[in-house]
Design an enzyme around this catalytic site. Structure first.
Site, PDB file in Angstrom:
ATOM      1  N   SER A   1       0.840  -1.192   0.000  1.00 64.11           N
ATOM      2  CA  SER A   1       0.000   0.000   0.000  1.00 64.11           C
ATOM      3  C   SER A   1       0.876   1.244   0.000  1.00 64.11           C
ATOM      4  CB  SER A   1      -0.925   0.015   1.229  1.00 64.11           C
ATOM      5  OG  SER A   1      -0.230   0.447   2.378  1.00 64.11           O
TER       6      SER A   1
ATOM      7  N   ASP B   1       2.098   1.736  -5.019  1.00 55.99           N
ATOM      8  CA  ASP B   1       0.783   2.175  -5.477  1.00 55.99           C
ATOM      9  C   ASP B   1       0.341   1.254  -6.611  1.00 55.99           C
ATOM     10  OD1 ASP B   1      -1.442   3.588  -6.528  1.00 55.99           O
ATOM     11  OD2 ASP B   1      -0.593   5.489  -5.855  1.00 55.99           O
TER      12      ASP B   1
ATOM     13  N   LYS C   1     -22.438  -1.481  -4.160  1.00 52.56           N
ATOM     14  CA  LYS C   1     -22.727  -0.255  -4.922  1.00 52.56           C
ATOM     15  C   LYS C   1     -22.410  -0.406  -6.409  1.00 52.56           C
ATOM     16  CE  LYS C   1     -21.891   2.423  -0.751  1.00 52.56           C
ATOM     17  NZ  LYS C   1     -21.710   1.209   0.068  1.00 52.56           N
TER      18      LYS C   1
ATOM     19  N   TYR D   1     -17.945   5.822  -7.431  1.00 57.59           N
ATOM     20  CA  TYR D   1     -17.305   4.697  -6.745  1.00 57.59           C
ATOM     21  C   TYR D   1     -17.874   3.369  -7.237  1.00 57.59           C
ATOM     22  CZ  TYR D   1     -16.324   1.327  -3.035  1.00 57.59           C
ATOM     23  OH  TYR D   1     -15.949   0.205  -2.343  1.00 57.59           O
TER      24      TYR D   1
ATOM     25  N   LYS E   1     -16.003   0.259  -9.514  1.00 51.85           N
ATOM     26  CA  LYS E   1     -15.936  -1.130  -9.055  1.00 51.85           C
ATOM     27  C   LYS E   1     -16.634  -2.071 -10.047  1.00 51.85           C
ATOM     28  CE  LYS E   1     -13.612  -1.165  -5.174  1.00 51.85           C
ATOM     29  NZ  LYS E   1     -12.431  -2.034  -5.010  1.00 51.85           N
TER      30      LYS E   1
ATOM     31  N   ASN F   1     -22.004  -2.073   3.609  1.00 56.14           N
ATOM     32  CA  ASN F   1     -21.568  -1.233   4.724  1.00 56.14           C
ATOM     33  C   ASN F   1     -21.134  -2.119   5.885  1.00 56.14           C
ATOM     34  OD1 ASN F   1     -22.440   1.437   3.572  1.00 56.14           O
ATOM     35  ND2 ASN F   1     -24.409   0.395   3.597  1.00 56.14           N
ATOM     36  N   VAL F   2     -19.897  -1.939   6.317  1.00 61.32           N
ATOM     37  CA  VAL F   2     -19.339  -2.786   7.369  1.00 61.32           C
ATOM     38  C   VAL F   2     -19.260  -2.000   8.670  1.00 61.32           C
ATOM     39  CG1 VAL F   2     -17.387  -4.214   8.054  1.00 61.32           C
ATOM     40  CG2 VAL F   2     -17.992  -4.016   5.640  1.00 61.32           C
TER      41      VAL F   2
END
Length: 205
Positions: A32, A56, A122, A130, A134, A157-158
Protein backbone atom coordinates in the site's frame (compact mmCIF):
# COMPACT_ATOMS: atom_id res chain seq x y z
CA UNK A 1 1.60 -20.31 1.19
CA UNK A 2 2.51 -16.74 0.37
CA UNK A 3 -0.11 -13.99 0.27
CA UNK A 4 -0.17 -10.38 -0.86
CA UNK A 5 -2.84 -7.95 0.27
CA UNK A 6 -3.18 -4.58 -1.44
CA UNK A 7 -4.30 -1.85 0.92
CA UNK A 8 -3.75 -1.51 4.65
CA UNK A 9 -7.16 -0.42 5.86
CA UNK A 10 -9.91 -1.91 8.02
CA UNK A 11 -10.66 -5.00 5.91
CA UNK A 12 -6.99 -5.68 5.18
CA UNK A 13 -6.23 -5.83 8.92
CA UNK A 14 -9.14 -8.19 9.54
CA UNK A 15 -7.94 -10.47 6.73
CA UNK A 16 -4.35 -10.43 8.03
CA UNK A 17 -5.61 -11.56 11.44
CA UNK A 18 -7.47 -14.50 9.88
CA UNK A 19 -4.74 -15.56 7.43
CA UNK A 20 -2.12 -15.56 10.18
CA UNK A 21 -4.15 -18.32 11.88
CA UNK A 22 -3.59 -20.65 8.92
CA UNK A 23 -0.83 -23.17 9.56
CA UNK A 24 0.46 -23.03 5.99
CA UNK A 25 0.91 -19.23 5.97
CA UNK A 26 4.58 -18.52 5.26
CA UNK A 27 4.33 -14.84 4.38
CA UNK A 28 1.85 -11.99 4.02
CA UNK A 29 2.97 -8.97 2.04
CA UNK A 30 1.05 -5.75 2.65
CA UNK A 31 1.31 -3.53 -0.41
CA UNK A 32 0.00 0.00 0.00
CA UNK A 33 0.98 3.65 -0.23
CA UNK A 34 -0.18 4.40 3.32
CA UNK A 35 2.97 4.44 5.42
CA UNK A 36 1.11 5.32 8.63
CA UNK A 37 -1.37 2.44 8.32
CA UNK A 38 1.44 0.02 7.53
CA UNK A 39 3.25 1.05 10.72
CA UNK A 40 0.04 0.68 12.76
CA UNK A 41 -0.49 -2.79 11.26
CA UNK A 42 3.07 -3.79 12.08
CA UNK A 43 2.61 -2.69 15.71
CA UNK A 44 -0.78 -4.42 15.91
CA UNK A 45 0.41 -7.89 14.87
CA UNK A 46 4.19 -7.94 15.47
CA UNK A 47 4.57 -11.09 13.36
CA UNK A 48 7.72 -11.99 11.41
CA UNK A 49 5.63 -13.41 8.58
CA UNK A 50 4.46 -9.90 7.68
CA UNK A 51 6.37 -7.93 5.06
CA UNK A 52 5.50 -4.32 4.24
CA UNK A 53 5.96 -2.85 0.77
CA UNK A 54 5.29 0.80 0.01
CA UNK A 55 3.78 1.07 -3.44
CA UNK A 56 0.78 2.18 -5.48
CA UNK A 57 -1.40 -0.09 -7.62
CA UNK A 58 -1.31 2.68 -10.24
CA UNK A 59 2.34 1.71 -10.79
CA UNK A 60 2.35 -1.57 -12.73
CA UNK A 61 6.04 -2.28 -12.18
CA UNK A 62 5.70 -1.85 -8.41
CA UNK A 63 2.79 -4.29 -8.05
CA UNK A 64 4.36 -6.66 -10.58
CA UNK A 65 7.59 -6.80 -8.57
CA UNK A 66 5.69 -7.27 -5.30
CA UNK A 67 3.71 -10.24 -6.68
CA UNK A 68 6.79 -12.28 -7.58
CA UNK A 69 6.53 -15.67 -5.86
CA UNK A 70 3.06 -14.97 -4.40
CA UNK A 71 0.42 -17.74 -4.31
CA UNK A 72 -2.68 -15.72 -3.42
CA UNK A 73 -3.49 -12.02 -3.84
CA UNK A 74 -6.37 -10.13 -2.20
CA UNK A 75 -6.99 -6.70 -3.72
CA UNK A 76 -8.60 -4.47 -1.08
CA UNK A 77 -6.81 -1.24 -2.04
CA UNK A 78 -9.18 1.39 -3.44
CA UNK A 79 -10.53 4.90 -3.19
CA UNK A 80 -13.67 3.97 -1.26
CA UNK A 81 -15.21 7.17 0.08
CA UNK A 82 -18.22 8.15 -2.02
CA UNK A 83 -17.70 11.91 -1.71
CA UNK A 84 -14.02 11.70 -2.67
CA UNK A 85 -14.79 9.70 -5.80
CA UNK A 86 -17.62 12.11 -6.75
CA UNK A 87 -15.43 15.20 -6.39
CA UNK A 88 -12.35 13.67 -8.03
CA UNK A 89 -13.63 11.00 -10.42
CA UNK A 90 -10.38 10.72 -12.39
CA UNK A 91 -8.47 9.85 -9.21
CA UNK A 92 -11.00 7.10 -8.48
CA UNK A 93 -10.62 5.82 -12.05
CA UNK A 94 -6.81 5.82 -11.78
CA UNK A 95 -6.89 3.74 -8.60
CA UNK A 96 -10.04 1.63 -8.86
CA UNK A 97 -9.99 0.92 -12.60
CA UNK A 98 -6.46 1.34 -13.91
CA UNK A 99 -4.94 0.20 -10.60
CA UNK A 100 -7.14 -2.89 -10.57
CA UNK A 101 -6.18 -3.62 -14.17
CA UNK A 102 -2.54 -3.47 -13.09
CA UNK A 103 -3.21 -5.93 -10.26
CA UNK A 104 -5.04 -8.32 -12.62
CA UNK A 105 -2.28 -8.18 -15.25
CA UNK A 106 0.53 -8.49 -12.68
CA UNK A 107 -1.17 -11.47 -11.00
CA UNK A 108 -1.45 -13.20 -14.37
CA UNK A 109 2.15 -12.37 -15.32
CA UNK A 110 3.39 -13.84 -12.02
CA UNK A 111 1.16 -16.96 -12.28
CA UNK A 112 -0.58 -16.20 -8.99
CA UNK A 113 -2.90 -19.12 -8.20
CA UNK A 114 -5.88 -17.04 -7.18
CA UNK A 115 -6.76 -13.32 -7.15
CA UNK A 116 -9.63 -12.07 -5.00
CA UNK A 117 -10.96 -8.65 -6.01
CA UNK A 118 -12.95 -6.84 -3.33
CA UNK A 119 -15.96 -5.12 -4.86
CA UNK A 120 -19.07 -3.51 -3.40
CA UNK A 121 -22.85 -3.76 -3.43
CA UNK A 122 -22.73 -0.26 -4.92
CA UNK A 123 -21.55 -1.82 -8.20
CA UNK A 124 -25.10 -3.14 -8.65
CA UNK A 125 -26.95 -0.75 -10.99
CA UNK A 126 -24.25 1.77 -10.12
CA UNK A 127 -25.35 5.37 -9.56
CA UNK A 128 -22.12 6.70 -8.04
CA UNK A 129 -18.61 7.13 -9.37
CA UNK A 130 -17.30 4.70 -6.74
CA UNK A 131 -19.84 2.02 -7.67
CA UNK A 132 -19.16 2.55 -11.37
CA UNK A 133 -15.40 2.10 -10.98
CA UNK A 134 -15.94 -1.13 -9.05
CA UNK A 135 -18.36 -2.39 -11.70
CA UNK A 136 -15.68 -1.75 -14.35
CA UNK A 137 -13.17 -3.66 -12.19
CA UNK A 138 -15.56 -6.62 -12.19
CA UNK A 139 -15.97 -6.39 -15.99
CA UNK A 140 -12.19 -6.49 -16.43
CA UNK A 141 -11.98 -9.55 -14.18
CA UNK A 142 -14.59 -11.45 -16.18
CA UNK A 143 -13.02 -10.46 -19.52
CA UNK A 144 -9.53 -11.58 -18.51
CA UNK A 145 -8.37 -14.95 -19.85
CA UNK A 146 -5.55 -16.25 -17.69
CA UNK A 147 -4.45 -19.28 -15.69
CA UNK A 148 -4.96 -17.23 -12.52
CA UNK A 149 -8.36 -17.84 -10.93
CA UNK A 150 -10.01 -14.42 -10.50
CA UNK A 151 -12.92 -14.07 -8.11
CA UNK A 152 -14.89 -10.92 -7.27
CA UNK A 153 -16.55 -10.64 -3.86
CA UNK A 154 -18.96 -7.88 -2.96
CA UNK A 155 -19.68 -6.50 0.45
CA UNK A 156 -21.74 -3.62 1.80
CA UNK A 157 -21.57 -1.23 4.72
CA UNK A 158 -19.34 -2.79 7.37
CA UNK A 159 -19.70 -1.93 11.05
CA UNK A 160 -16.77 0.17 12.23
CA UNK A 161 -15.02 0.37 8.85
CA UNK A 162 -13.37 3.52 7.52
CA UNK A 163 -16.13 5.97 6.65
CA UNK A 164 -18.86 3.94 8.36
CA UNK A 165 -21.76 6.01 9.72
CA UNK A 166 -21.83 3.99 12.96
CA UNK A 167 -18.84 5.67 14.68
CA UNK A 168 -20.03 9.01 13.25
CA UNK A 169 -23.52 8.54 14.75
CA UNK A 170 -21.95 7.37 18.01
CA UNK A 171 -19.85 10.54 18.28
CA UNK A 172 -22.79 12.80 17.41
CA UNK A 173 -24.89 11.08 20.09
CA UNK A 174 -22.17 11.63 22.70
CA UNK A 175 -22.13 15.33 21.79
CA UNK A 176 -25.95 15.53 21.94
CA UNK A 177 -26.04 16.60 18.30
CA UNK A 178 -28.67 15.53 15.75
CA UNK A 179 -27.78 12.59 13.54
CA UNK A 180 -26.80 13.53 10.00
CA UNK A 181 -29.43 11.57 8.08
CA UNK A 182 -30.21 12.61 4.51
CA UNK A 183 -33.51 10.77 4.34
CA UNK A 184 -35.45 9.32 7.28
CA UNK A 185 -37.22 6.89 4.94
CA UNK A 186 -33.97 5.21 3.87
CA UNK A 187 -33.05 1.70 4.99
CA UNK A 188 -29.34 1.05 5.46
CA UNK A 189 -28.00 -2.50 5.61
CA UNK A 190 -24.86 -3.49 7.50
CA UNK A 191 -22.50 -6.46 7.62
CA UNK A 192 -20.24 -7.42 10.52
CA UNK A 193 -16.57 -7.55 9.55
CA UNK A 194 -16.43 -11.29 10.38
CA UNK A 195 -18.94 -11.94 7.59
CA UNK A 196 -16.82 -9.99 5.10
CA UNK A 197 -13.72 -11.93 6.10
CA UNK A 198 -15.53 -15.28 5.85
CA UNK A 199 -16.67 -14.43 2.28
CA UNK A 200 -13.05 -13.79 1.24
CA UNK A 201 -11.73 -16.87 3.07
CA UNK A 202 -14.38 -19.02 1.34
CA UNK A 203 -13.28 -17.54 -2.01
CA UNK A 204 -9.67 -18.47 -1.22
CA UNK A 205 -10.79 -22.09 -0.81
Amino acid sequence: MKYLITGSGFLAKALIKEILKKEDTEQIKIFSRNEKEQWKTKMLFNDKRLEFVIGDVRDFQAINDALAGIDYCIHTGAIKRIEVAEKQPMEAIKTNVIGSMNVINAAAANHVKKLILISTDKATSATTCYGSTKFLMECMAYANETDTDIICTRYGNVFGSTGSVVPIFDELTKQNKPLTIRNGEMTRFFMPVDKCVSIVMDALQ
